[in-house]
Each structure stands twice: as C-alpha cells, then as structure tokens.
Enzyme design. Sequence first.
Site, PDB file in Angstrom:
ATOM      1  N   HIS A 186     -11.110   4.512   4.449  1.00 16.66           N
ATOM      2  CA  HIS A 186      -9.914   4.613   5.300  1.00 16.66           C
ATOM      3  C   HIS A 186     -10.244   4.249   6.746  1.00 16.66           C
ATOM      4  CE1 HIS A 186      -5.747   6.287   4.723  1.00 16.66           C
ATOM      5  NE2 HIS A 186      -5.743   6.097   6.029  1.00 16.66           N
ATOM      6  N   LYS A 209      -7.335   2.547  -3.792  1.00 18.45           N
ATOM      7  CA  LYS A 209      -7.984   2.293  -2.504  1.00 18.45           C
ATOM      8  C   LYS A 209      -8.566   3.600  -1.973  1.00 18.45           C
ATOM      9  CE  LYS A 209      -6.893   0.670   2.187  1.00 18.45           C
ATOM     10  NZ  LYS A 209      -7.088   1.968   2.894  1.00 18.45           N
ATOM     11  N   ARG A 237     -11.425   7.004   9.101  1.00 18.36           N
ATOM     12  CA  ARG A 237     -10.429   7.854   9.755  1.00 18.36           C
ATOM     13  C   ARG A 237     -10.170   9.143   8.978  1.00 18.36           C
ATOM     14  NH1 ARG A 237      -7.254   4.790  13.211  1.00 18.36           N
ATOM     15  NH2 ARG A 237      -5.216   5.579  12.571  1.00 18.36           N
ATOM     16  N   GLN A 293       0.845  -1.203   0.000  1.00 16.12           N
ATOM     17  CA  GLN A 293       0.000   0.000   0.000  1.00 16.12           C
ATOM     18  C   GLN A 293       0.875   1.246   0.000  1.00 16.12           C
ATOM     19  OE1 GLN A 293      -0.496   1.857   3.313  1.00 16.12           O
ATOM     20  NE2 GLN A 293      -1.512   3.501   2.204  1.00 16.12           N
ATOM     21  N   GLY A 326      -8.730  -5.177   8.658  1.00 13.72           N
ATOM     22  CA  GLY A 326      -7.584  -4.532   9.288  1.00 13.72           C
ATOM     23  C   GLY A 326      -7.605  -4.564  10.798  1.00 13.72           C
ATOM     24  N   ASP A 331     -13.351  -2.816   2.219  1.00 11.59           N
ATOM     25  CA  ASP A 331     -12.876  -2.940   3.596  1.00 11.59           C
ATOM     26  C   ASP A 331     -13.764  -2.099   4.504  1.00 11.59           C
ATOM     27  OD1 ASP A 331     -12.069  -0.250   3.534  1.00 11.59           O
ATOM     28  OD2 ASP A 331      -9.945  -0.692   3.368  1.00 11.59           O
TER      29      ASP A 331
END
EC number: 1.1.3.15
Length: 366
Positions: free
Chosen positions: A255, A231, A258, A130, A309, A286
């Site tokens: 994210h 992403k 976040r 990433q 994650g 995700d």
Amino acid sequence: MEDNLPVNVREYQELAKKALPKMAYDYINGGAEDEHTLRENIAAYTRIILRPRVLVDVSKIDMSTTLLGYTMRSPIIVAPTGGHKLAHPEGEKATARAAASCNAIMVLSFSSSCKIEDVASSCNAIRFYQLYVYKNRNVSATLVRRAESCGFKALLLTVDTPMLGRREADIRNKMVFPRSGNLEGLMTTDDHDTTNGSQLERFARATLDPSLSWKDIEWLKSITSMPIFLKGIVTAEDARRAVEAGVAGVIVSNHGARQLDYAPATIAALEEVVRAVAGAVPVLVDGGIRRGTDVFKALALGARAVMVGRPVFFGLAARGEAGARHVIEMLNGELEVAMALCGCRSVGEITRSHVMTEGDRIRSLL
C-alpha cells in the site's frame, strides 16, 4: 517542447513539492508511522545489482507484454492513487488520458476524485478498477457494477486495509480529503471536522470493514464477471491461498508503505510470492519504482508487470496531463536503455540471471 523539462522522477517530485500545498504533498508522499517501509521500498531496489550480457544484437527492442490477453506497450501500469484533483483540476481524467496516450493500463482508485463514468468517457483505453470492501456491501457492489458497465476490464481488490494505517503526517496536518466522485450518491466525504486529527482516518474507521476475509472473495466473484486480482500480498502463504481462491492474479504491494510500517519492501517480497504462485497466475508488484532499472529488476525477479503510483501523481502535480505522460514516457525510455545494455531484446529475455540480490551475494560467501 518546453525548455528544461525534468529528466527523472526525482526532479518531478521536487516540482510537485513546490506546486502542492503541504497537506496534499504530505498525503501523497507520506507513509505509516516511522516511514521505515516507505524508505525501504526505494532503498531495496538499490541493493539489487544488474548483470549485463554483452555482444547481443539489440538494434530492435520490444518492451511489449500481455496481461489478461491485453497487449501493453510496456510492462508499466498506472497504479491506483486517490484524489488526483489534489494535483490538478482535471484529476483522474487527465491521468487517464496520459496513460492512454502511452498505451498503458490505468487502474482507477476507489478514492478517485472523478466519477467512474467521467474517467471512462475521457478517452478510449484498457482500464482496471481498484476496490475496497466497505461495511456497507451495497456501496462496494454498486461501484463494481458501475465500473463493469463502463467497460473496465478487471477488478483489483485491496486486501491490506482492514483499517487505515497510522499516517502521522496526515494526523498532524488534520488531512481533509476532497469529495470523491466515485462515492457520490453512495456516502458522504463532506465531513470536514478535523477536531480529532485526520478526517480521512475518521472516515476510514467508519467505513472500512475489518471483518473482510477469504470467504468474501466468493461473494465478490458472485457479483461480477471481471477477473479479480488481490492487491496487498507480501507472503507465500497468502499467495498460495489467493491461487486456491481462484483469483486471476496477485499484486505484491504494501500500500505504498502507508499501512503497516516494517512490512517488507515489495521488491524484497516479490520472489517469495512468485515462487509460491509457481506460474498459476500473473504476479504484479508496486512500491518504490523510480527508475526503468527498477522495472527491469522487478521483471527479472518474476513480475509480469509493475504498477507506478506516486511518480505519475508527481508528474500530474508538476505539469498536468503532459507531466503525467512524460513520467510514463521517461520510465519507458529508461527501461528500453536498461534492456539494451543488459542484452535483452524483449521482456521475455529478462531472466533471473540478469540480477544479483543481496541474498545472492550472502549465499555466494557461504
């Protein structure tokens, strides 16, 4: 075998909260501003109802799938999260071994606390990398070359971070991020002055490039032969532009909630992106996945695979490599049960008809 092992991700999160310093736990678990999207990422899954089919021979369940030609045991990928040494001294090396033991692809974060080379040599596995594009393009280019030379198979460009989201817990805690092994010799993260709040926030302001645009995809393609995923896509408009830009895939992501609060929950945005892409490239998602049924729901709405994650980080913090591995194994086990109980013998048999969304229920009343 240890007695009284956690039986779900929530229990691992509780153990991680006890094991981690408050600053570290708040960093990994927190979101932006009011944390509405953080809560909604999880809550949105609860509003999707499963529609099981019965009297199907499910004596053999095959959870395997492919991505970029690579076969995975299941559609669960370890998402990039930074600073695993906050959770365990072995950091990302322990996470990499846990993923490899489950035949799961791991995505190494740009903000890894272990060197790319050390993670690559820790075990044999398929890994992706990433990337952020920084103001100093040479930093990003050097990292791409290092990842490629270490055998990483794909590049995930994070596109939702022209600047850091306002993470109030980190500001309040005056978050200090540990040295990043990825950036060793390229730039420093050793400035621990927290006079004006989060050191991480100040570091990001100095390095993240707010001028990043679609034309930079061509630059990135020119410096690597690795396939590129974008992403941070949550709209049909950007999904179509991503396909036009020639990327290998898109990842529906906010994210981990976040960045922009009140952005859509990722599972709520998934179907819009899938329809816009129209099969041209694989779509991953995700954010908010805490159960195997969540994985099932994402696949039913068109995701090729999911990325997880925080749960893996919680496992690492609670029980080290064994905990990270157990989290992946638990989610795989839950997915297998969900598939069997919904009458699906393979991930290819999971279809849109297996779920009812909130929108479906509203439309049924009109």
